[in-house]
Write a protein that holds these residues in place. Structure first.
Motif, short mmCIF file in Angstrom:
data_model
loop_
_atom_site.label_atom_id
_atom_site.label_comp_id
_atom_site.label_asym_id
_atom_site.label_seq_id
_atom_site.Cartn_x
_atom_site.Cartn_y
_atom_site.Cartn_z
N HIS A 39 0.82 -1.22 0.00
CA HIS A 39 0.00 0.00 0.00
C HIS A 39 0.86 1.27 0.00
N LYS A 40 2.14 1.16 0.31
CA LYS A 40 3.03 2.33 0.35
C LYS A 40 3.79 2.54 -0.97
N THR A 41 3.64 1.63 -1.91
CA THR A 41 4.43 1.64 -3.14
C THR A 41 4.38 2.99 -3.87
N GLU A 42 3.20 3.45 -4.21
CA GLU A 42 3.09 4.70 -4.97
C GLU A 42 3.65 5.89 -4.19
N THR A 43 3.36 5.95 -2.91
CA THR A 43 3.85 7.04 -2.06
C THR A 43 5.37 7.08 -2.05
N ILE A 44 5.99 5.93 -1.94
CA ILE A 44 7.46 5.88 -1.91
C ILE A 44 8.04 6.24 -3.27
N PHE A 45 7.45 5.73 -4.35
CA PHE A 45 7.92 6.13 -5.68
C PHE A 45 7.87 7.66 -5.81
N ASN A 46 6.73 8.23 -5.46
CA ASN A 46 6.54 9.69 -5.59
C ASN A 46 7.52 10.46 -4.71
N LYS A 47 7.76 9.97 -3.50
CA LYS A 47 8.69 10.62 -2.57
C LYS A 47 10.09 10.70 -3.17
N HIS A 48 10.45 9.69 -3.98
CA HIS A 48 11.77 9.65 -4.60
C HIS A 48 11.76 10.20 -6.02
N ASN A 49 10.76 11.05 -6.29
CA ASN A 49 10.63 11.79 -7.54
C ASN A 49 10.38 10.91 -8.77
N TRP A 50 9.79 9.74 -8.56
CA TRP A 50 9.26 8.94 -9.66
C TRP A 50 7.76 9.22 -9.61
N GLN A 51 7.29 10.05 -10.55
CA GLN A 51 5.93 10.58 -10.48
C GLN A 51 5.15 10.24 -11.74
N ASN A 52 4.12 11.05 -12.02
CA ASN A 52 3.20 10.78 -13.13
C ASN A 52 2.70 9.34 -12.99
N SER A 53 2.40 8.95 -11.76
CA SER A 53 2.07 7.56 -11.44
C SER A 53 0.64 7.21 -11.81
N TRP A 54 0.43 5.94 -11.97
CA TRP A 54 -0.87 5.37 -12.32
C TRP A 54 -1.00 4.00 -11.68
N THR A 55 -2.20 3.51 -11.55
CA THR A 55 -2.46 2.16 -11.05
C THR A 55 -3.32 1.44 -12.07
N GLY A 56 -2.99 0.20 -12.37
CA GLY A 56 -3.76 -0.57 -13.34
C GLY A 56 -3.08 -1.88 -13.66
N GLY A 57 -2.96 -2.15 -14.96
CA GLY A 57 -2.37 -3.40 -15.44
C GLY A 57 -1.25 -3.12 -16.42
N VAL A 58 -0.87 -4.15 -17.17
CA VAL A 58 0.16 -4.05 -18.19
C VAL A 58 -0.47 -4.52 -19.50
N PHE A 59 -0.20 -3.80 -20.58
CA PHE A 59 -0.77 -4.17 -21.88
C PHE A 59 -0.42 -5.61 -22.25
N PRO A 60 -1.34 -6.32 -22.91
CA PRO A 60 -1.09 -7.71 -23.30
C PRO A 60 -0.39 -7.83 -24.66
N TYR A 61 0.42 -6.85 -25.01
CA TYR A 61 1.20 -6.88 -26.26
C TYR A 61 2.55 -6.21 -25.99
N HIS A 62 3.54 -6.60 -26.77
CA HIS A 62 4.88 -6.01 -26.61
C HIS A 62 4.81 -4.52 -26.86
N ALA A 121 5.39 4.47 -12.58
CA ALA A 121 5.80 5.87 -12.41
C ALA A 121 7.07 6.12 -13.22
N TYR A 122 7.42 7.41 -13.36
CA TYR A 122 8.51 7.84 -14.24
C TYR A 122 9.36 8.90 -13.54
N PRO A 123 10.68 8.88 -13.74
CA PRO A 123 11.54 9.86 -13.08
C PRO A 123 11.13 11.29 -13.44
N ASP A 124 11.12 12.14 -12.44
CA ASP A 124 10.77 13.54 -12.62
C ASP A 124 9.37 13.73 -13.20
N GLY A 125 8.53 12.69 -13.13
CA GLY A 125 7.17 12.79 -13.66
C GLY A 125 7.11 12.90 -15.17
N MET A 126 8.13 12.40 -15.86
CA MET A 126 8.20 12.51 -17.32
C MET A 126 6.95 11.93 -17.97
#
Length: 170
Positions: A39-62, A121-126
């Motif tokens: 439950h802390k995953t997104e908060t910790i990513f954001n705290k370390h400047n990995w932002q523009n975060s989302w929650t969901g799944g992964v596409f079923p194609y390369h 999430a992505y560094p600097d919220g890219m």
């Protein structure tokens, strides 16, 4: 969290002609790093400047992102991923696991549990582009991948951690 107890795993993938992968940086798997604290995953990513975060799944194609590195943290369930394109490898991740994918790294969901959820999430919220390996994408994506800067912080540990050890430009 202390990095001394974490054995990060790294995986290098070569350009397979469709999926470029990253020419220098490895994929890093942090197995079970958030086990019991998903439950802390997104908060910790954001705290370390990995932002523009989302929650969901992964596409079923390369697919891959040519203009940003990506961190993926499994917060619920499990997933079987094909990493690195058709010539890559199959990796299973479950709640508490974190993957850091350098720009250009192919990834695809093969199967997942019904309750599977992941935070990205992505560094600097890219902002990120999404590509599927079409020949028309080159050489632009190769140009973009080579110019993505190294993140300032490890998404899990901040100023220390496996990212600082394994992601150095040669």
């Amino acid at each position: 969290m202390k990095t001394t107890h974490l054995e990060a795993r790294t995986y290098h993938f070569k350009d397979d002609g469709a999926i470029p992968n990253h020419p220098e940086l490895p994929v890093i798997l942090y197995p079970g790093v958030f086990h019991g604290q998903e439950h802390k995953t997104e908060t910790i990513f954001n705290k370390h400047n990995w932002q523009n975060s989302w929650t969901g799944g992964v596409f079923p194609y390369h697919h891959y992102h040519s203009n940003a590195h990506e961190v993926l943290g499994v917060i619920q369930g499990s997933v079987k991923l094909h990493i690195g394109g058709e010539k890559g490898m199959i990796l299973t991740a479950s709640a508490g696991d974190v993957l850091v994918l350098p720009a250009g790294t192919g990834h695809k969901r093969l199967e997942s549990s019904r309750d599977f959820q992941i935070v990205g999430a992505y560094p600097d919220g890219m902002s990120y582009s999404t590509h599927t390996g079409e020949s028309s994408e080159r050489p632009q994506v190769l140009y973009e991948i080579a110019r993505v800067p190294l993140p300032g912080q490890d998404p899990v540990f901040g100023d220390e951690g496996p990212l600082h050890t394994h992601w150095t430009k040669l």
